[in-house]
Enzyme design. Structure first.
Site, PDB file in Angstrom:
ATOM      1  N   ARG A 387      94.181   9.721  52.412  1.00 37.33           N
ATOM      2  CA  ARG A 387      93.143   9.794  51.382  1.00 37.33           C
ATOM      3  C   ARG A 387      93.101  11.138  50.641  1.00 37.33           C
ATOM      4  O   ARG A 387      92.039  11.741  50.523  1.00 37.33           O
ATOM      5  CB  ARG A 387      91.768   9.495  51.980  1.00 37.33           C
ATOM      6  CG  ARG A 387      91.594   8.065  52.411  1.00 37.33           C
ATOM      7  CD  ARG A 387      90.149   7.784  52.777  1.00 37.33           C
ATOM      8  NE  ARG A 387      89.959   6.372  53.116  1.00 37.33           N
ATOM      9  CZ  ARG A 387      88.794   5.847  53.459  1.00 37.33           C
ATOM     10  NH1 ARG A 387      87.715   6.617  53.502  1.00 37.33           N
ATOM     11  NH2 ARG A 387      88.675   4.576  53.742  1.00 37.33           N
ATOM     12  N   ASN A 423      98.577   7.182  54.273  1.00 36.48           N
ATOM     13  CA  ASN A 423      97.645   6.064  54.202  1.00 36.48           C
ATOM     14  C   ASN A 423      96.649   6.269  53.065  1.00 36.48           C
ATOM     15  O   ASN A 423      96.036   7.339  52.952  1.00 36.48           O
ATOM     16  CB  ASN A 423      96.871   5.956  55.530  1.00 36.48           C
ATOM     17  CG  ASN A 423      95.783   4.901  55.488  1.00 36.48           C
ATOM     18  OD1 ASN A 423      96.067   3.711  55.447  1.00 36.48           O
ATOM     19  ND2 ASN A 423      94.531   5.324  55.496  1.00 36.48           N
ATOM     20  N   GLU A 424      96.523   5.266  52.200  1.00 36.56           N
ATOM     21  CA  GLU A 424      95.453   5.206  51.199  1.00 36.56           C
ATOM     22  C   GLU A 424      95.394   6.446  50.314  1.00 36.56           C
ATOM     23  O   GLU A 424      94.311   6.972  50.043  1.00 36.56           O
ATOM     24  CB  GLU A 424      94.091   4.988  51.884  1.00 36.56           C
ATOM     25  CG  GLU A 424      93.971   3.653  52.574  1.00 36.56           C
ATOM     26  CD  GLU A 424      92.610   3.437  53.232  1.00 36.56           C
ATOM     27  OE1 GLU A 424      91.783   4.372  53.214  1.00 36.56           O
ATOM     28  OE2 GLU A 424      92.382   2.334  53.762  1.00 36.56           O
ATOM     29  N   ASP A 425      96.531   6.883  49.823  1.00 37.78           N
ATOM     30  CA  ASP A 425      96.506   8.054  48.957  1.00 37.78           C
ATOM     31  C   ASP A 425      96.352   7.678  47.486  1.00 37.78           C
ATOM     32  O   ASP A 425      96.883   8.343  46.594  1.00 37.78           O
ATOM     33  CB  ASP A 425      97.759   8.901  49.202  1.00 37.78           C
ATOM     34  CG  ASP A 425      97.674   9.623  50.538  1.00 37.78           C
ATOM     35  OD1 ASP A 425      96.598  10.159  50.840  1.00 37.78           O
ATOM     36  OD2 ASP A 425      98.658   9.619  51.289  1.00 37.78           O
TER      37      ASP A 425
END
Length: 821
Positions: A387, A423-425
Site C-alpha cells: 500500500r 501487495n495493493e500498491d
C-alpha cells in the site's frame, strides 16, 4: 557489524545483509556442536519508552520500572486491539547481562535475532554494536570486538532497542491493514563460530518428472579477518529415509562470494508434493586450524509449471492450489506466538485440506517455512511493499535489500513456490501512490532481482492493475459478494481475469463473520446489492461508511452468510479445469488499526478461525471440499438458541465429504441425502425441518463405502417473539475459584431474549479481579457487538468482584461475585 542469516538451530546457514555494503556472517549447526549456541529466552528486562543508551539504559532504576520478561516478547501483545486506544508505536528497550565464553581461538561471537519489529539497534554497554531496519527478516550482529572492550566477560551488558514508530522510508506502510508490532517477537540466540566458518549453504535442484535430479550445492564463507592456507570440506546428502546417498570431500583455499562446492545426480529421486512431502538433508562440514564449522538444511525435489491461461502442474500432474493466508498474530501474544501454538495453527491449516498458503504481507518465521516443508504446503512469500509508492531512494533500497535477504534466507525450502513483489500498491492517498510510472519501474526492478537471485521460481503480485504485466503471476481484486457485487458473479469474474493475464491466480477472497452470530433467514441486505458493476474492492470499500451498498458495510456479518459465500466459491473453483488455484483471506482473525468499528474493534474478522484458533463454522465448509478423511459437520455448534414460529420450517445445513448423510431429529430419522456436486447449498445436504419448542437434538451420520463419520448438536428453539431491546442481564456460565465466564443477554421489556440484537456492549469490573480482554475475540473483548443477542467474557479474581455490562440507551446490568475461597 549487522548480519542477517537464513537458518540457524534447525536449518541451513544462509546470511544476507540488511545494510550496504553487504556484510557476512556464519552459522554453526547446533545439532553437531550444541555448546556453540545458546537461545536467550530468560533473564531479560523490558521498558516501554525512550531512554538514552549512553547512560539511562543501565542507570534508570530511579526513573523507570523495568519489567521481567521472557523471549519471544511483543510489546503490543495486550494493546494490539484495545477498543479505546490505538496500539503503542514507539521505542521499547530490552536488556540483560551475558557471560561470554567463546571456545574458539580468535572465534567470533554473534547475536542472532530471528525477527524484531520494526527497527532495531544492539548495544554492548554504551557502545552501539549494530543496527537493523526491517521487522520480519533474520539478522546477525557480530559483537566480538564490542564484548572484548568490556571489563567483565562474565557479565557483559547487552541492550536491544526495538522501535515500531512511524517511518515513511520503511516498509510496510504505516497505513497497512495490519498492526506493525514492536518487540523481540522471535527467538534471540548467542552464537560462537570459528574465525573461518560458513555464511551460507544453498542447494539448487533441476528436475523433470521421470528423470534424474541434478543437485548443485553452493556456499559462502564468513571470515572477518584474512585466512590463509587450505582447509577441508565434507559434504553429505541424506535421503528422506535417513540413508546417505552422496558423499564428497574437498580441499579448498579461502574464496569470496558464493561458489559451487559440488554438482551431482540423484538417479531416482523421491519427489516433494503435498501428499508426499519428502525431504532430503544437505550436511556440510568445514575443518580448518581455527575449528570446525558445520551447516545443515533440508531440501526437496519437485517440478512446477504454470500453463498459460491454464492450470498449475506439480511434478507433471495438475494440482489445484487450495489455499489460505496468514498474519503472524495470535490472541494474547500478538507477533510473539509460541512455537506450540504455531504448530497447532499449521496442523489446523493442513487439517482444513489446504495445500497452499500466502504469507501476508512479509517474510515470516523460519518455523513457518519448516512446517510448510514438512506438511506439504506450497508457499507464496512476499516482501512488505504494501500500500505505497516509492517515498525515497532509501525506501527503494531497503525494499531491494528485503527481497535479496528473503530469497537468501528461504530459497532452500521446497515449499516456496512464488516470490511476492508486494501487495495493493494502487492504494489511494498513499505516499507516492499516484506515480504509476515509478511504481512500474520499481516492481520491474524487484522482479528482475528475484529472477537473478533465484531463476527457478516465478514472481507474483496482488492488486495493481496498471502493472499487472510485470509479475509472472498476477492476482486482481475479486471480492464478489463482499466488497462489491454478489457471489453468484464469481465465475464470470474468474473467466474475465483468466483472459486478462497469462498466469492468473486468485489471492484474497472471503467474508467477515462475527463468531457466534447466525441467521435463520437470508441476509436482508442481499435484496439491495447491485450486480453487473464489477466485483473488485475499490478505494475505501473496506470502511463501514460511504460508497455503494455492499455486504461488507451493510450485511449482518453472520457465520451463516460467510458459509454460503465459501460454499459458492468452492463449488465454482472445483468445477473449473483451467484454474490454477486461489487463497482465501484469511485463516485466522488478526488485528488492524484501520477497523476500530468492527464487531470486535480493531480486528479483521475474515478468518475461518478466531484469533485464538477456535474454528468458525466456515472451517468445516472447506473441509467438506478439500479433505479425504470422512467428516460431517452440522452447522451451528455455537448457536445455542434458534428461533421462529411454532411449526415453521428451518434449514439444517450439513457440510460433509461423504457420499451420503442420514439425519435424525430428536431421535427420529428424517431421511438420507446424497452429496451432489454443484447443488447449492451444502452440495445438497440441507433439510428444511420443524423444531419443537424448547430443546432439540440433531444427529447426522455420513457414509462413503465402509467409512463413516458422525456429528450431533443440541439447541433450544424459541417461538416467543420480541420487541425492541430494553434491558440487559448478566449471569455466570462457567465458574472456577479464580476464573469466571459471564454472559450478557439483551431482552425486551417483557423479558424475551432479542435474538437478532447486534447492540454494542461494554463490560467492566470493580473489585479484586480483572477482565481477560483485548484478546481480539468475540468472547475476549470488553467492547463487542452482541452475537444473536448475547456476548461472553471471562475474568480472573482474587476476591469479591462486581461485573457490569453497559449499552447506549440501555440500563446497565450488574453481577456480584463473592469470594469463594
Amino acid at each position: 557489524m549487522t548480519i542477517t542469516r537464513r537458518s540457524f538451530l534447525a536449518g541451513a546457514a544462509c546470511l544476507g545483509v540488511m545494510k550496504t555494503p553487504l556484510l557476512a556472517s556464519a552459522l554453526q549447526d547446533t545439532h553437531s556442536q550444541p555448546s556453540t549456541a545458546q537461545r536467550l529466552t530468560d533473564g531479560w528486562e523490558f521498558y516501554r519508552g525512550p531512554l538514552d543508551p549512553k547512560f539511562q539504559v543501565w542507570h534508570s532504576e530511579e526513573l523507570v520500572t523495568w519489567q521481567k520478561v521472557a523471549l519471544p516478547h511483543c510489546f503490543n501483545a495486550y494493546d494490539g486491539c484495545d477498543p479505546d486506544t490505538p496500539a503503542y508505536r514507539g521505542q521499547g528497550w530490552y536488556r540483560r547481562k551475558l557471560a561470554i565464553d567463546n571456545p574458539y581461538p580468535q572465534g567470533r561471537t554473534l547475536l542472532h535475532v530471528e525477527g524484531a519489529g520494526q527497527s532495531s539497534a544492539v548495544y554492548i554497554g554504551t557502545e552501539r554494536a549494530g543496527e537493523h531496519v526491517g521487522g520480519y527478516d533474520e539478522f546477525m550482529v557480530d559483537i566480538t570486538d564490542a564484548c572484548g572492550r568490556q571489563k567483565d566477560s562474565k557479565a557483559v551488558p547487552i541492550a536491544i532497542l526495538c522501535d515500531n514508530g512511524r517511518d515513511l522510508d520503511r516498509m510496510p506502510s504505516d497505513l497497512s491493514d495490519f498492526t506493525l508490532y514492536g518487540g523481540l517477537y522471535r527467538n534471540v540466540s548467542l552464537v560462537y563460530v570459528p574465525a573461518l566458518s560458513l555464511e551460507a549453504v544453498h542447494t539448487a535442484v533441476a528436475f523433470e518428472p521421470g528423470k534424474a535430479a541434478q543437485v548443485t550445492v553452493t556456499a559462502r564463507l564468513y571470515a572477518p579477518q584474512p585466512v590463509s592456507g587450505t582447509f577441508d570440506i565434507k559434504l553429505a546428502i541424506v535421503d528422506p529415509a535417513g540413508k546417505t546417498v552422496h558423499q564428497q570431500s574437498l580441499q579448498r583455499t579461502s574464496w569470496n562470494g558464493e561458489v559451487e562446492l559440488a554438482s551431482f545426480e540423484l538417479p531416482s529421486p523421491q519427489v516433494w508434493a503435498p501428499e508426499t512431502p519428502n525431504l532430503y538433508r544437505c550436511d556440510v562440514t568445514l575443518q580448518s586450524p581455527s575449528g570446525t564449522a558445520s551447516a545443515s538444511h533440508r531440501f526437496g525435489v519437485r517440478h512446477t509449471r504454470f500453463e498459460e491461461h491454464g492450470p498449475f502442474y506439480l511434478n507433471g500432474e495438475r494440482l489445484l492450489l487450495r489455499g489460505t493466508q496468514r498474519h503472524e498474530d495470535h490472541a494474547g501474544y500478538a507477533a510473539a506466538t509460541p512455537e506450540s501454538v504455531l504448530r497447532k495453527e499449521f496442523e489446523l491449516i493442513k487439517g482444513m485440506g489446504a495445500n497452499f498458503i500466502r504469507l501476508a504481507h512479509y517474510q515470516q518465521s523460519r518455523l513457518v517455512l519448516e512446517l510448510c516443508d514438512e506438511l506439504g504446503i506450497l508457499v507464496w512469500e512476499e516482501v512488505p511493499w504494501c500500500r505505497s509508492g516509492i517515498t525515497s531512494p532509501l525506501f527503494r533500497q531497503r525494499g531491494l535489500d528485503l527481497m535479496r535477504i528473503m530469497i537468501d534466507q528461504h530459497r532452500n525450502h521446497p515449499s516456496v513456490l512464488l516470490w511476492g513483489l508486494g501487495n495493493e500498491d494502487d492504494w489511494p492517498s498513499e505516499p507516492g501512490g499516484e506515480d504509476h510510472a515509478q511504481i512500474r519501474a520499481y516492481m520491474t526492478e524487484l522482479r528482475d532481482l528475484a529472477h537473478k537471485q533465484d531463476p527457478s521460481r516465478l514472481t507474483s503480485f496482488r492488486r495493481c492493475d496498471f502493472a499487472k504485466d510485470i509479475p509472472d503471476v498476477y492476482s486482481p481484486s475479486i471480492w464478489a459478494g463482499w466488497y462489491s457485487g454478489s457471489y453468484v458473479e464469481y465465475r464470470e469474474a474468474l473467466e474475465k481475469a483468466r483472459t486478462a493475464t497469462p498466469f492468473f491466480f486468485h489471492a484474497e477472497w472471503g467474508a467477515d463473520s462475527h463468531a457466534g452470530r447466525h441467521a435463520e433467514d437470508p441476509d436482508p441486505m442481499l435484496a439491495h446489492i447491485l450486480t453487473g458493476r464489477g466485483t473488485a474492492e475499490k478505494g475505501f470499500d473496506y470502511k463501514l461508511t460511504g460508497g455503494a451498498p455492499r455486504m461488507s458495510r451493510d450485511g449482518e456479518w453472520s457465520e451463516t452468510y460467510a458459509c454460503d459465500l465459501f460454499d459458492w466459491y468452492l463449488q465454482t473453483q472445483e468445477s473449473l479445469p483451467w484454474l490454477t488455484g486461489t487463497a482465501q483471506w484469511v485463516f485466522k482473525d488478526f488485528t488492524t488499526p484501520l477497523r476500530v468499528d468492527n464487531p470486535v474493534p480493531r480486528v479483521n474478522q475474515k478468518g475461518v478461525t478466531t484469533r485464538d484458533l477456535t474454528p468458525k463454522e466456515g472451517y468445516y465448509v472447506f473441509q467438506s471440499y478439500w479433505t479425504k478423511e470422512p467428516m460431517v459437520r452440522i452447522y451451528g455448534h455455537n448457536w445455542p438458541v434458534r428461533w421462529g414460529k411454532a411449526g415453521q420450517q428451518r434449514m439444517v445445513r450439513i457440510y460433509s465429504n461423504c457420499a451420503e448423510v442420514e439425519l435424525w431429529l430428536n431421535g427420529k430419522s428424517v431421511g438420507v441425502k446424497k452429496r451432489t456436486a454443484g447443488d447449492f447449498p451444502c452440495s445438497g445436504l440441507s433439510w428444511d425441518l420443524s423444531f419443537r419448542e424448547g430443546e432439540n437434538e440433531l444427529r447426522a451420520v455420513g457414509k462413503s463405502g465402509s467409512s463413516q463419520a458422525s456429528d450431533s448438536v443440541r439447541f433450544q428453539y424459541q417461538t416467543a417473539t420480541w420487541s425492541k431491546p430494553a434491558k440487559l442481564t448478566l449471569r455466570t456460565v462457567q465458574s472456577a475459584p479464580d476464573h469466571v465466564t459471564i454472559e450478557a443477554r439483551m431482552l425486551d421489556a417483557t423479558g424475551v431474549p432479542c435474538l437478532d440484537s447486534r447492540t454494542v456492549v461494554r463490560f467492566s469490573l470493580a473489585g479484586n479481579g480483572a477482565l481477560i480482554d483485548n484478546l481480539g475475540t468475540p468472547n475476549g473483548s470488553r467492547v463487542v457487538q452482541l452475537y444473536n443477542g448475547r456476548a461472553e467474557i471471562s475474568l480472573r479474581r482474587t476476591g469479591p468482584v462486581v461485573a457490569s455490562v453497559h449499552a447506549e440507551g440501555i440500563e446497565s446490568a450488574f453481577l456480584t461475585l463473592e469470594n469463594t475461597h
